[in-house]
Design a protein around this motif. Structure first.
Motif, PDB file in Angstrom:
ATOM      1  N   UNK A 101       7.287  19.422  49.251  1.00  0.00           N
ATOM      2  CA  UNK A 101       6.492  19.481  48.018  1.00  0.00           C
ATOM      3  C   UNK A 101       5.805  20.832  47.908  1.00  0.00           C
ATOM      4  N   UNK A 102       6.516  21.871  48.343  1.00  0.00           N
ATOM      5  CA  UNK A 102       5.917  23.211  48.443  1.00  0.00           C
ATOM      6  C   UNK A 102       6.861  24.298  47.943  1.00  0.00           C
ATOM      7  N   UNK A 103       7.650  24.001  46.912  1.00  0.00           N
ATOM      8  CA  UNK A 103       8.669  24.950  46.493  1.00  0.00           C
ATOM      9  C   UNK A 103       8.162  25.995  45.492  1.00  0.00           C
ATOM     10  N   UNK A 104       7.063  25.724  44.813  1.00  0.00           N
ATOM     11  CA  UNK A 104       6.538  26.664  43.816  1.00  0.00           C
ATOM     12  C   UNK A 104       5.016  26.711  43.894  1.00  0.00           C
ATOM     13  N   UNK A 105       4.441  27.652  43.193  1.00  0.00           N
ATOM     14  CA  UNK A 105       2.982  27.779  43.163  1.00  0.00           C
ATOM     15  C   UNK A 105       2.328  26.547  42.554  1.00  0.00           C
ATOM     16  N   UNK A 106       3.026  25.883  41.633  1.00  0.00           N
ATOM     17  CA  UNK A 106       2.456  24.709  40.972  1.00  0.00           C
ATOM     18  C   UNK A 106       2.858  23.398  41.640  1.00  0.00           C
ATOM     19  N   UNK A 107       3.548  23.482  42.754  1.00  0.00           N
ATOM     20  CA  UNK A 107       3.956  22.273  43.476  1.00  0.00           C
ATOM     21  C   UNK A 107       2.734  21.559  44.043  1.00  0.00           C
ATOM     22  N   UNK A 108       2.848  20.256  44.314  1.00  0.00           N
ATOM     23  CA  UNK A 108       1.704  19.517  44.874  1.00  0.00           C
ATOM     24  C   UNK A 108       1.135  20.140  46.141  1.00  0.00           C
ATOM     25  N   UNK A 109       2.005  20.758  46.958  1.00  0.00           N
ATOM     26  CA  UNK A 109       1.539  21.373  48.204  1.00  0.00           C
ATOM     27  C   UNK A 109       1.430  22.886  48.138  1.00  0.00           C
ATOM     28  N   UNK A 110       1.491  23.445  46.935  1.00  0.00           N
ATOM     29  CA  UNK A 110       1.459  24.896  46.715  1.00  0.00           C
ATOM     30  C   UNK A 110       2.734  25.505  47.296  1.00  0.00           C
ATOM     31  N   UNK A 127       4.032  19.418  57.481  1.00  0.00           N
ATOM     32  CA  UNK A 127       3.333  20.552  56.862  1.00  0.00           C
ATOM     33  C   UNK A 127       3.853  20.830  55.458  1.00  0.00           C
ATOM     34  N   UNK A 128       5.121  20.548  55.231  1.00  0.00           N
ATOM     35  CA  UNK A 128       5.728  20.784  53.913  1.00  0.00           C
ATOM     36  C   UNK A 128       5.649  19.553  53.013  1.00  0.00           C
ATOM     37  N   UNK A 129       5.004  18.499  53.506  1.00  0.00           N
ATOM     38  CA  UNK A 129       4.834  17.256  52.746  1.00  0.00           C
ATOM     39  C   UNK A 129       6.183  16.647  52.344  1.00  0.00           C
ATOM     40  N   UNK A 130       7.153  16.729  53.251  1.00  0.00           N
ATOM     41  CA  UNK A 130       8.489  16.179  53.010  1.00  0.00           C
ATOM     42  C   UNK A 130       8.503  14.705  53.407  1.00  0.00           C
ATOM     43  N   UNK A 149      21.001  17.891  43.530  1.00  0.00           N
ATOM     44  CA  UNK A 149      19.932  18.575  44.259  1.00  0.00           C
ATOM     45  C   UNK A 149      19.200  19.481  43.294  1.00  0.00           C
ATOM     46  N   UNK A 150      17.875  19.463  43.369  1.00  0.00           N
ATOM     47  CA  UNK A 150      17.051  20.319  42.522  1.00  0.00           C
ATOM     48  C   UNK A 150      15.621  20.216  43.035  1.00  0.00           C
ATOM     49  N   UNK A 151      14.746  21.015  42.441  1.00  0.00           N
ATOM     50  CA  UNK A 151      13.337  20.982  42.843  1.00  0.00           C
ATOM     51  C   UNK A 151      12.439  21.008  41.609  1.00  0.00           C
ATOM     52  N   UNK A 152      12.565  20.007  40.742  1.00  0.00           N
ATOM     53  CA  UNK A 152      11.663  19.944  39.595  1.00  0.00           C
ATOM     54  C   UNK A 152      10.226  19.714  40.066  1.00  0.00           C
ATOM     55  N   UNK A 153       9.301  20.334  39.375  1.00  0.00           N
ATOM     56  CA  UNK A 153       7.885  20.194  39.729  1.00  0.00           C
ATOM     57  C   UNK A 153       7.587  20.737  41.129  1.00  0.00           C
TER      58      UNK A 153
END
Length: 234
Positions: free
Chosen positions: A149-158, A192-195, A220-224
């Motif tokens: 949950x850390x793939x982008x700046x706006x992701x839940x985990x930054x 740590x990556x909230x996976x 496979x994708x990383x929306x949000x």
């Protein structure tokens, strides 16, 4: 023995009523999930277990779930409803799985649920998977879980620069049914990556030992900013 498995992400946003105006953004993911569930139906299992991250509880067939906590008056059950069921409400990940099965009009084997404690070490997850696979002659698993949950700046985990590589390894392993690669996913890094999918995926690896299943990547994708993978094993 495990005869089939479907791997799907578990965000409540997968449910259109929860996503509301943003629902079309996950249409492709929903379609892939339904295709994966179709593989489960084609395997004609004697037992289907929905597995996802949660509180470590097991839930019987007919267990109840709800999305009322997300502001939506929508209830679901694991398979056929059981008015006598008194168990606590399904973990959110299992409720999403139950919704998928309802959307796919599941009428096959009885459906049970297992919420896996995200802190469970890989070896314990594998043992639990082996135990599930031994529950019936033909067992299928619907494995719910998200990647980092850390793939982008706006992701839940930054943003965490390690997230993309972690998700790539996990997705490759899930898409190819690579049990050794799933076993090797780092528990600390996943935390740590909230996976949230790490423990359910390693349970799947344990269940699949000796089954000779092949994997197929469907999405496979990383929306949000969250890694989502859909795969089917048969």
């Amino acid at each position: 023995m495990l005869v089939a498995a479907a791997v799907c992400p578990c965000p409540p946003l997968l449910v259109p009523e929860v996503a509301a105006g943003a629902a079309p953004e996950l249409d492709t993911a929903r379609a892939a999930c339904l295709d994966a569930v179709g593989v489960l139906a084609a395997s004609r299992p004697d037992l289907l277990v929905v597995v996802g991250p949660g509180n470590g509880r097991a839930y019987p067939a007919g267990g109840h779930g709800s999305f009322r906590g997300f502001g939506v008056a929508l209830d679901v059950t694991l398979g056929a409803p059981d008015p006598a069921a008194q168990e606590p409400a399904l973990a959110d990940s299992l409720a999403v799985g139950a919704w998928l099965l309802d959307r796919a009009r599941w009428t096959g084997a009885p459906v049970e649920g297992l919420a896996v404690d995200g802190r469970s070490p890989a070896a314990a997850c594998a043992r639990t998977g082996q135990e599930l696979a031994a529950r019936a002659e033909r067992v299928a698993l619907l494995v719910m879980g998200d990647g980092s949950a850390c793939r982008t700046l706006k992701a839940p985990g930054y943003l965490d620069e390690r997230a993309e590589a972690f998700d790539a390894r996990a997705t490759e392993a899930l898409g190819s049914a690579d049990l050794a690669a799933l076993d090797a996913l780092d528990e600390t890094l996943a935390y740590e990556l909230k996976a949230a999918g790490r423990a359910p995926w390693q349970l799947l690896s344990g269940a699949a030992r000796g089954a000779g299943l092949a994997g197929r990547l469907l999405y496979e994708d990383a929306p949000y900013g969250v890694g989502y993978t859909v795969a089917a094993w048969s």
